[in-house]
Each structure stands twice: as C-alpha cells, then as structure tokens.
Design a protein around this motif. Structure first.
Motif, PDB file in Angstrom:
ATOM      1  N   GLN A   1       4.421   5.062  -6.073  1.00  0.00           N
ATOM      2  CA  GLN A   1       4.364   4.898  -7.638  1.00  0.00           C
ATOM      3  C   GLN A   1       3.491   5.868  -8.254  1.00  0.00           C
ATOM      4  OE1 GLN A   1       3.134   1.040  -8.910  1.00  0.00           O
ATOM      5  NE2 GLN A   1       5.152   1.042 -10.338  1.00  0.00           N
ATOM      6  N   ALA A   2       2.473   6.440  -7.424  1.00  0.00           N
ATOM      7  CA  ALA A   2       1.581   7.486  -7.921  1.00  0.00           C
ATOM      8  C   ALA A   2       2.150   8.666  -8.408  1.00  0.00           C
ATOM      9  CB  ALA A   2       0.407   7.456  -6.916  1.00  0.00           C
ATOM     10  N   GLN A   3       3.097   8.872  -7.479  1.00  0.00           N
ATOM     11  CA  GLN A   3       4.009  10.026  -7.589  1.00  0.00           C
ATOM     12  C   GLN A   3       5.298  10.013  -8.518  1.00  0.00           C
ATOM     13  OE1 GLN A   3       2.796  13.115  -6.276  1.00  0.00           O
ATOM     14  NE2 GLN A   3       1.013  12.145  -5.714  1.00  0.00           N
TER      15      GLN A   3
ATOM     16  N   ARG B   1       0.932  -1.283  -0.092  1.00  0.00           N
ATOM     17  CA  ARG B   1       0.163   0.019  -0.063  1.00  0.00           C
ATOM     18  C   ARG B   1       0.821   1.313   0.029  1.00  0.00           C
ATOM     19  NH1 ARG B   1      -2.940  -3.022   3.919  1.00  0.00           N
ATOM     20  NH2 ARG B   1      -2.146  -2.014   5.575  1.00  0.00           N
TER      21      ARG B   1
ATOM     22  N   GLY C   1       2.216   1.683  -3.456  1.00  0.00           N
ATOM     23  CA  GLY C   1       1.527   2.468  -4.216  1.00  0.00           C
ATOM     24  C   GLY C   1       1.328   3.776  -4.266  1.00  0.00           C
ATOM     25  N   ARG C   2       1.337   4.327  -3.120  1.00  0.00           N
ATOM     26  CA  ARG C   2       1.494   6.176  -2.863  1.00  0.00           C
ATOM     27  C   ARG C   2       2.592   6.500  -3.404  1.00  0.00           C
ATOM     28  NH1 ARG C   2      -0.615   7.566   3.069  1.00  0.00           N
ATOM     29  NH2 ARG C   2      -2.652   6.326   2.915  1.00  0.00           N
TER      30      ARG C   2
ATOM     31  N   PRO D   1       6.320   7.483 -11.384  1.00  0.00           N
ATOM     32  CA  PRO D   1       5.977   6.131 -11.992  1.00  0.00           C
ATOM     33  C   PRO D   1       7.085   5.321 -12.323  1.00  0.00           C
ATOM     34  CG  PRO D   1       4.795   8.212 -13.014  1.00  0.00           C
ATOM     35  CD  PRO D   1       5.964   8.681 -11.970  1.00  0.00           C
TER      36      PRO D   1
END
Length: 216
Positions: free
Chosen positions: A204-206, A198, A201-202, A208
C-alpha cells in the motif's frame, strides 16, 4: 505399466485445504499416462446403521477409523505408492499413520504430505511423531517454512508449493492498477495473519489504491 498412486486424505464431504488440494492433484496426476492415480478417503461415508453411528460424537471416530483401516488393507496391495495427506496431533495418528504402516508392511513406497502450520508445536509436544514420520520414504510440505521446522526436529523434507489452476480464473485487462487482496485464513496465531498485514502495508505504501480484505 503405469505407476499406481493412491492418494489418502479427507474427502470433499467437509471442504478444507487438504481435501481440495487432494482432488486437484488427483485430476492432474490423471493427465499423466505414466501414472494411474486413485483416491482413498480417510472419512468414508458408510451406509445404513453405520452411517447413523457416524452422526454420534465419539462413536463416529471409532466406526470411521475401522472402516478406513479396512479399506487400506483391502486396497493397498493393488497400489505402488501411498501418498498420504497429513495434519497435526490426533489427525496425524488417525489418518496418515495407518496408511504408512499398512504400506510399509506390504512393501509399498510411502510419501507423506504434511500440511499444518502447527508442525513445530506438534513435533515438540509429541516427540514420537518424528519416529512415525520416518515411515515415509519422502516427506513433502507446501512451504520452505515447514521444511525448516522439520529440519530443526531432524526430519528431512522437500517443499512442493500448492498450485493454482490459473486456466480456471477469468482474466480482465485493467487500464488502471488497483490491486485487491484477499486473506481467508482463520484468526489463529499459527496462521500468522499479522504477517499478511505487514506485507500489505509495504504494498500500500507503493500502490495507495490497493485494498486488502481479511476474512476469518
């Protein structure tokens, strides 16, 4: 006169987090002139026939424990502080508990370094553990999470995080940021690898191009 501190924990015979942290701590404490650190293994390697007995299931536990307790009785009078590393369940009873009992009987200070994510289950299923932990003058853990677990069971503890020897890690300047993360915890529920996923995921959102390798 320097304060004599004896670290009690597993040796590097079987690589693990406790063994590695104990040796790192031993080296760092040795750099302080006010301290005289020493190490006492809970898993001493024995010679001759006793060493061969250590290769026999169940027998090895008895032989190793007797040798370990004997070394505690012999060496604890020559120290000021016992710093005992601890895991959960039977390991807790076989390793830090004898060290704390011997130290208390001889009037020494005791520090319990508890390092298991199974603490909540351990203290819930083995309620006598709380009374045994109070043999320590101070309880420490590597995270605030464990401090909160202990507090729910009536045990006061302090967080002392693990340290990383960054001077031993080579640095290479990167013109483009593409961070790579590694999680090397086993895939067991109490290690909460799902939380790592989790959190990544945060990231990778910022970013890539970030990557995560999960090893278990």
């Amino acid at each position: 006169m320097p304060v004599r501190v004896t670290l009690v924990g597993p040796s590097l015979a079987y690589l693990g987090g406790q063994a590695i942290q104990a040796q790192r701590l031993l080296r760092r404490l040795g750099e302080d002139p006010a301290l005289a650190p020493d190490f006492l293994p809970v898993d001493p390697k024995l010679p001759g026939i006793f060493g061969r007995m250590q290769r026999v299931k169940y027998v090895r536990t008895t032989v190793t424990t007797v040798a370990y307790v004997a070394s505690l009785v012999r060496r604890t009078p020559n120290t000021d502080v016992i710093h005992a590393f601890s895991a959960s369940y039977w390991s807790f009873l076989l390793a830090p508990v004898p060290a704390m009992l011997v130290a208390r009987l001889l009037g020494k200070k005791v520090l319990l370094n508890y390092r298991s994510g199974e603490a909540d289950d351990h203290l819930t299923r083995w309620p006598g553990t709380v009374r045994l932990m109070r043999l320590a003058h101070l309880v420490i853990a590597p995270s605030g999470y464990l401090v909160d677990v202990f507090a729910r069971h009536g045990v006061a503890a302090q967080a002392v995080p693990n340290f990383v020897e960054i001077d031993r890690i080579p640095h290479r300047e990167r013109s483009a940021l593409a961070p790579r993360f590694l999680s090397n915890r086993n895939f067991e529920a109490h290690y909460n690898v799902a939380c790592v996923l989790r959190a990544f995921g945060r990231i990778q959102a910022q970013v890539p191009d970030a990557s995560l390798t999960v090893v278990g």
